[in-house]
Design an enzyme around this catalytic site. Sequence first.
Site, PDB file in Angstrom:
ATOM      1  N   LYS A   1      41.586  11.671  40.479  1.00 39.33           N
ATOM      2  CA  LYS A   1      40.368  12.454  40.725  1.00 39.33           C
ATOM      3  C   LYS A   1      40.320  12.973  42.160  1.00 39.33           C
ATOM      4  CE  LYS A   1      37.204  10.673  37.235  1.00 39.33           C
ATOM      5  NZ  LYS A   1      36.016   9.910  36.928  1.00 39.33           N
TER       6      LYS A   1
ATOM      7  N   LYS B   1      45.557  14.438  29.184  1.00 38.94           N
ATOM      8  CA  LYS B   1      44.491  13.815  28.409  1.00 38.94           C
ATOM      9  C   LYS B   1      43.412  14.848  28.064  1.00 38.94           C
ATOM     10  CE  LYS B   1      41.535  11.338  30.703  1.00 38.94           C
ATOM     11  NZ  LYS B   1      40.791  10.403  31.524  1.00 38.94           N
TER      12      LYS B   1
ATOM     13  N   LYS C   1      36.701  16.112  29.842  1.00 33.64           N
ATOM     14  CA  LYS C   1      35.503  16.929  30.069  1.00 33.64           C
ATOM     15  C   LYS C   1      35.738  17.920  31.192  1.00 33.64           C
ATOM     16  CE  LYS C   1      32.579  12.824  29.464  1.00 33.64           C
ATOM     17  NZ  LYS C   1      31.960  11.744  30.241  1.00 33.64           N
TER      18      LYS C   1
END
Length: 350
Positions: free
Chosen positions: A128, A212, A215
Site C-alpha cells: 500500500k 488480486k 476495491k
Amino acid sequence: MTEPAPAQFTGPSSFVGPDRVLSGVQPTGDLHLGNYLGALVKFARLQHEIPTFIFVADLHAITAWQEPAKLKGQVREIAAAYLATGLDPKVATIFAQSAVPEHAELAWVFNCVARLGWLDRMTQFKDKAGKHKERESVGLYTYPVLQAADVLVYKATKVPVGDDQKQHLELCRDIAAKFNHDFDAPGFFPLPEALTQGPGARIMSLRDGSAKMSKSDPSDNSRINLTDDADTISQKVRKARTDPDPLPETADGLEGRAEARNLVGIYAALAGTTEAQVLAEYAGQGFGAFKPKLADLAVAVMGPIGAEMRRLLDDPAEIDRILGDGADRARAIAAPTVAEVKKLVGFWAG
Ligand code: TYM
C-alpha cells in the site's frame, strides 16, 4: 540490538474459553466478488455454528483519507451487504468498530507489545505504501496491531478472511502469545486461527490473473461489484481475460494459466463445489462456452444480493438500529476483556 523472534512465543495455547468467530470489512469502496467469496459468504455460514461477531472497520478506514460527510453512509453500505448476504442480526452480532472504544484501547496496549521488526515484515503495508512510506499515516503502519485488538478483545478463536489477511493473523497470534508471556497470564488470549479454506480465498482481477481483485483497482472491469446489475455482471465476465485453450481435465492442467484458473475458481466458489468438479463438467470446452455459464451463475448468485442491498439502504434508520443493538452486545464482551487487561498491565485506572 537484535529483535525478539516471534517464534519463541508461539506454541499451544492453554486458552479454554468458548469458540468465537470474528471478522470485519473496511468501508472503503464498493464490495466485490473477492470480498464476498473470501469472507462474507463464510460469515453467513458460520453464524449458525459458533457465536459470530462481524463489524465494519471504520477505524481502519481512516488510515487513508475518508470524506467525513460520507463515512457513515459507507458504514451502512457494508452493514447492508452483511445483511443481504445472509447475516441475521438476531443470530450474529453486527456493529461498527467506532462504537466499541475497547478496540482502540486494547490496540494501544498491543502497540507496546508488538515489535517494530514484526510490523516491518507486513507485506500489505509495503504494497500500500509503495516507494513513499514516509508520506503514509502512522495508522496505516500500525493497522495490523488494531486488527489484532479487534480479534482478541472478544477472545475470538476463528477469523474467516481471504488469503491476503493470513500474515495479519500470524501477527495477531504472535501478539497474543507475547502478551500472555510478558504479563504472566498463560492462556489469557487464545491464538486465533485464520479460516481461509476453499476456492474463494484468493479471487484475482478479471483483467490480470496475477493481481488480486481489489476495491482500489482503477479498472472497474477488473472486478464484479456486489451492487452491479445483471447486464454489467454478464458483460464483465464476457470481457474477462482468458487464453485460447480449452479447459483441461484436471487442476494440474491450469498450471501457468492464471486467468483460466481464476475463472474456474470463481465458478467453483459460486457453485459451492471444487475446481476438480468444475473441470469434470467442462473439460475440453473453450471459454466461448464456459463464460456464458459462468455469467449466468454469477448473475443468479450476485443479482439478488445487489437488489437486497438497495432495498435495505432505503431504510438507513433500521440499519442504524441494528448497528446500535450490535454495539451494545459487543461491548458486553469487550469491556470485561479490557478491564482484565488493565489489571494485568497494572494501570492506575483498572
Ligand atoms: P478488506 O476490507 O480489505 O477485505 C474484506 C475481506 O475480503 C477479503 N478479500 C478477498 N478475498 C478473496 N479474494 C480477494 N481478491 C479478496 N479481497 C479481499 C479480505 O481477505 C477480507 O477478509 N484488514 C481487513 C479488515 C479487518 C479485519 C479485522 C478482518 C480489520 N480488522 C479483524 C478480520 C479480523 C481488511 O482490510 O479487509
